[in-house]
Design a protein around this motif. Structure first.
Motif, mmCIF file in Angstrom:
data_model
loop_
_atom_site.group_PDB
_atom_site.id
_atom_site.type_symbol
_atom_site.label_atom_id
_atom_site.label_comp_id
_atom_site.label_asym_id
_atom_site.label_seq_id
_atom_site.Cartn_x
_atom_site.Cartn_y
_atom_site.Cartn_z
ATOM 1 N N SER A 159 -4.383 -9.108 -6.299
ATOM 2 C CA SER A 159 -4.862 -7.732 -6.288
ATOM 3 C C SER A 159 -6.282 -7.715 -6.848
ATOM 4 N N GLN A 172 -7.762 -2.441 -8.020
ATOM 5 C CA GLN A 172 -6.563 -1.981 -7.328
ATOM 6 C C GLN A 172 -5.393 -1.855 -8.295
ATOM 7 N N TRP A 175 0.839 -1.187 0.000
ATOM 8 C CA TRP A 175 0.000 0.000 0.000
ATOM 9 C C TRP A 175 0.879 1.244 0.000
#
Length: 153
Positions: free
Chosen positions: A108, A112, A74
């Motif tokens: 993912s 994303q 992230w």
């Protein structure tokens, strides 16, 4: 919620349980290592902080049997165009190599970052449908030696 079955085991459903997660992880690592002979290399993390100590981004991963499985990556929104995602991912690949890994895997959501991973040499190996909004989980793989795994039937 607990379901009691007399004097035998009871089943409990509840919120997140860190102690349970740790015990299950330990038991599965022992089972996997015994079944395969491949020792667990453990987890690692990469963290980027700003001058004030605020979190810019980070990554967590586990290495086992030559595979580095990226769990979370992230980067805060205002830092995403600064190259931090790429730097974090490259640092993870370097650490994976240091730990004896020759391949990486990551998942993912379609909304994303699958394109981010593709730009870094990861290839899609499958999808799991059923994510809200018509999305899916995209499973990706990268070989650090250039070889792709053979598909099992």
């Amino acid at each position: 919620m607990t379901t009691d079955h007399g004097s035998g085991p009871s089943l409990t459903v509840g919120g997140g349980d860190t102690e349970l997660n740790d015990r299950l992880t330990e038991a599965l690592i022992a089972f996997n290592s015994a079944a395969t002979g491949a020792p667990d290399r453990g987890t690692f993390s990469i963290k980027v902080t700003d001058e004030a100590g605020g979190l810019v981004g980070g990554l967590t991963a586990r290495t086992w049997g030559g595979l580095c499985d990226i769990d979370l990556l992230w980067v805060r929104e205002e830092s995403r165009k600064d190259g931090w995602g790429s730097r974090i991912l490259l640092a993870a690949e370097t650490e994976a190599r240091r730990r004896g890994c020759d391949r990486l895997s990551v998942s993912s959501f379609t909304f994303q970052a699958p394109d981010f991973y593709r730009r870094h040499g990861y290839a899609e190996t499958g999808r799991t449908p059923g994510v809200p909004g018509g999305h899916a989980v995209v499973h990706l793989f990268k070989s650090l030696t250039g070889a792709m795994p053979s598909r099992q039937s």
